[in-house]
Design an enzyme around this catalytic site. Sequence first.
Site, PDB file in Angstrom:
ATOM      1  N   ASP A  77       8.188   7.748   5.917  1.00  0.00           N
ATOM      2  CA  ASP A  77       8.320   6.908   4.722  1.00  0.00           C
ATOM      3  C   ASP A  77       8.755   5.475   5.063  1.00  0.00           C
ATOM      4  O   ASP A  77       9.202   4.736   4.189  1.00  0.00           O
ATOM      5  CB  ASP A  77       9.267   7.502   3.673  1.00  0.00           C
ATOM      6  CG  ASP A  77       9.118   6.797   2.327  1.00  0.00           C
ATOM      7  OD1 ASP A  77       8.004   6.358   2.004  1.00  0.00           O
ATOM      8  OD2 ASP A  77      10.124   6.663   1.601  1.00  0.00           O
ATOM      9  N   TYR A  82       2.848  12.111  -6.601  1.00  0.00           N
ATOM     10  CA  TYR A  82       4.267  11.761  -6.444  1.00  0.00           C
ATOM     11  C   TYR A  82       4.932  11.870  -7.811  1.00  0.00           C
ATOM     12  O   TYR A  82       4.589  11.133  -8.738  1.00  0.00           O
ATOM     13  CB  TYR A  82       4.393  10.345  -5.880  1.00  0.00           C
ATOM     14  CG  TYR A  82       5.813   9.961  -5.502  1.00  0.00           C
ATOM     15  CD1 TYR A  82       6.764  10.917  -5.153  1.00  0.00           C
ATOM     16  CD2 TYR A  82       6.213   8.621  -5.464  1.00  0.00           C
ATOM     17  CE1 TYR A  82       8.053  10.564  -4.785  1.00  0.00           C
ATOM     18  CE2 TYR A  82       7.505   8.255  -5.098  1.00  0.00           C
ATOM     19  CZ  TYR A  82       8.414   9.232  -4.763  1.00  0.00           C
ATOM     20  OH  TYR A  82       9.703   8.877  -4.405  1.00  0.00           O
ATOM     21  N   HIS A  98       4.115   3.204   4.911  1.00  0.00           N
ATOM     22  CA  HIS A  98       3.497   2.119   4.134  1.00  0.00           C
ATOM     23  C   HIS A  98       3.466   0.834   4.944  1.00  0.00           C
ATOM     24  O   HIS A  98       4.183   0.703   5.943  1.00  0.00           O
ATOM     25  CB  HIS A  98       4.313   1.819   2.867  1.00  0.00           C
ATOM     26  CG  HIS A  98       4.677   2.995   2.038  1.00  0.00           C
ATOM     27  ND1 HIS A  98       3.787   3.645   1.216  1.00  0.00           N
ATOM     28  CD2 HIS A  98       5.857   3.660   1.888  1.00  0.00           C
ATOM     29  CE1 HIS A  98       4.400   4.632   0.589  1.00  0.00           C
ATOM     30  NE2 HIS A  98       5.657   4.672   0.985  1.00  0.00           N
ATOM     31  N   THR A 148       3.075   0.945  -4.254  1.00  0.00           N
ATOM     32  CA  THR A 148       2.871   0.451  -5.621  1.00  0.00           C
ATOM     33  C   THR A 148       3.039  -1.066  -5.724  1.00  0.00           C
ATOM     34  O   THR A 148       2.477  -1.679  -6.619  1.00  0.00           O
ATOM     35  CB  THR A 148       3.833   1.131  -6.601  1.00  0.00           C
ATOM     36  OG1 THR A 148       5.179   0.898  -6.155  1.00  0.00           O
ATOM     37  CG2 THR A 148       3.577   2.614  -6.693  1.00  0.00           C
ATOM     38  N   ARG A 177      -3.702   8.113  -4.370  1.00  0.00           N
ATOM     39  CA  ARG A 177      -2.370   8.563  -4.779  1.00  0.00           C
ATOM     40  C   ARG A 177      -2.205   8.377  -6.278  1.00  0.00           C
ATOM     41  O   ARG A 177      -2.530   7.310  -6.818  1.00  0.00           O
ATOM     42  CB  ARG A 177      -1.311   7.742  -4.050  1.00  0.00           C
ATOM     43  CG  ARG A 177       0.100   8.278  -4.195  1.00  0.00           C
ATOM     44  CD  ARG A 177       1.057   7.330  -3.523  1.00  0.00           C
ATOM     45  NE  ARG A 177       2.351   7.922  -3.244  1.00  0.00           N
ATOM     46  CZ  ARG A 177       3.445   7.204  -3.030  1.00  0.00           C
ATOM     47  NH1 ARG A 177       3.403   5.892  -3.049  1.00  0.00           N
ATOM     48  NH2 ARG A 177       4.596   7.790  -2.788  1.00  0.00           N
TER      49      ARG A 177
HETATM   50  C1  0GY Z   1       7.798   6.219  -1.124  1.00  0.00           C
HETATM   51  C2  0GY Z   1       8.711   6.202  -2.267  1.00  0.00           C
HETATM   52  C3  0GY Z   1       8.891   5.213  -3.173  1.00  0.00           C
HETATM   53  C4  0GY Z   1       8.026   4.092  -3.395  1.00  0.00           C
HETATM   54  C5  0GY Z   1       6.695   4.106  -3.265  1.00  0.00           C
HETATM   55  O1  0GY Z   1       4.586   3.195  -3.454  1.00  0.00           O
HETATM   56  C6  0GY Z   1       5.784   3.011  -3.639  1.00  0.00           C
HETATM   57  O2  0GY Z   1       6.243   1.996  -4.131  1.00  0.00           O
HETATM   58  O3  0GY Z   1       6.065   5.144  -2.792  1.00  0.00           O
HETATM   59  C7  0GY Z   1      10.071   5.296  -4.059  1.00  0.00           C
HETATM   60  O4  0GY Z   1      10.571   4.260  -4.494  1.00  0.00           O
HETATM   61  O5  0GY Z   1      10.541   6.434  -4.306  1.00  0.00           O
HETATM   62  O6  0GY Z   1       7.105   7.189  -0.900  1.00  0.00           O
HETATM   63  O7  0GY Z   1       7.767   5.216  -0.422  1.00  0.00           O
END
Ligand code: 0GY
Length: 306
Positions: A258, A159, A35, A79, A126
């Site tokens: 990740d 997810y 990310h 997110t 996603r």
């Molecule tokens: C990941 C896992 C997490 C968060 C997110 O998009 C996100 O905020 O994916 C998590 O907190 O498990 O894949 O980075």
Amino acid sequence: MSALFTTSPGWLDWYRNPSTPRFTLPQGTVDAHCHVFGPGAEFPFAPERKYTPGDAGKDQLFALRDHLGVSRNVIVQATCHGADNSAMVDAVRASGGRARGVATVRPDVTDSELRRLDEAGVRGVRFNFLKRLVSAAPQDHLAAIAKRIAPLGWHVVIYFEGADLEDLEGFFGSLPTPLVVDHLGRPDVTKPADGPEFSRFLRFVDRNDVWVKVSCPERLSVSGPAALDGEQKAYIDAVPFGRRAVEEFPDRVLWGTDWPHPNLTDHMPDDGLLVDYIPQVAVTTEQQHKLLVANPMRLYWPGEDA
Ligand code: 0GY
């Protein structure tokens, strides 16, 4: 901490000086799950976010890529940026063709916006089912999005927590695109890898030709990153799960760091150690090449040489 945003309480920042991996990644390795966060001053975090991260921008991601010996990245919309894909798209564009993106879109996204994302290098959307990360989106909205993106040849990244698969499986099976599952479907690693829950997940993978990210041992593990017997055997309790997925679906597994590892609370992994973890789950050179190079290239850069 960014100039404009204060991180969530207890926020752990990414590991600043990752070790140089002892495992040499094969030429052409793709980090298929990472990310970018902000930087917040340039790309503000979304008002509806459930956490506020520290900045982790594209320059830092590309520095990690080069340090680890990775060739390409798949940057997944986080997110904390909601459906504003600007930071992710900016990073994908800046990569000079060495990154692809996975976006978050709403059902009212326009065709021209989808075309713009596609042209930038986005290849999927996603759908996130973790309540701590997003407010639940109605399934008919998600189905409408999937229908819109299918003609572009995109896929849906899903997810979810392992325990929720039973309820979601029918919906997933109804989607008209290829599916990619994050983080091994988040199994409970205190249960056996050959037990009913993970076996159910693998049957779902088999029935629907699903792609599986063999990622996030640091998120799944209870035993943690400890070195055992003088030899580094990090995240050992997650190994049987990753290995089973690699052995049963060698042509549909993907790997990712990740980075920058949002929402971890007990430790922040050394990304070099995460690379050293790979040969525990992909044991042979052939398995490693498929996991790291051939499979992600087929999904994200079809027809291109690694
Ligand atoms: C990941 C896992 C997490 C968060 C997110 O998009 C996100 O905020 O994916 C998590 O907190 O498990 O894949 O980075």
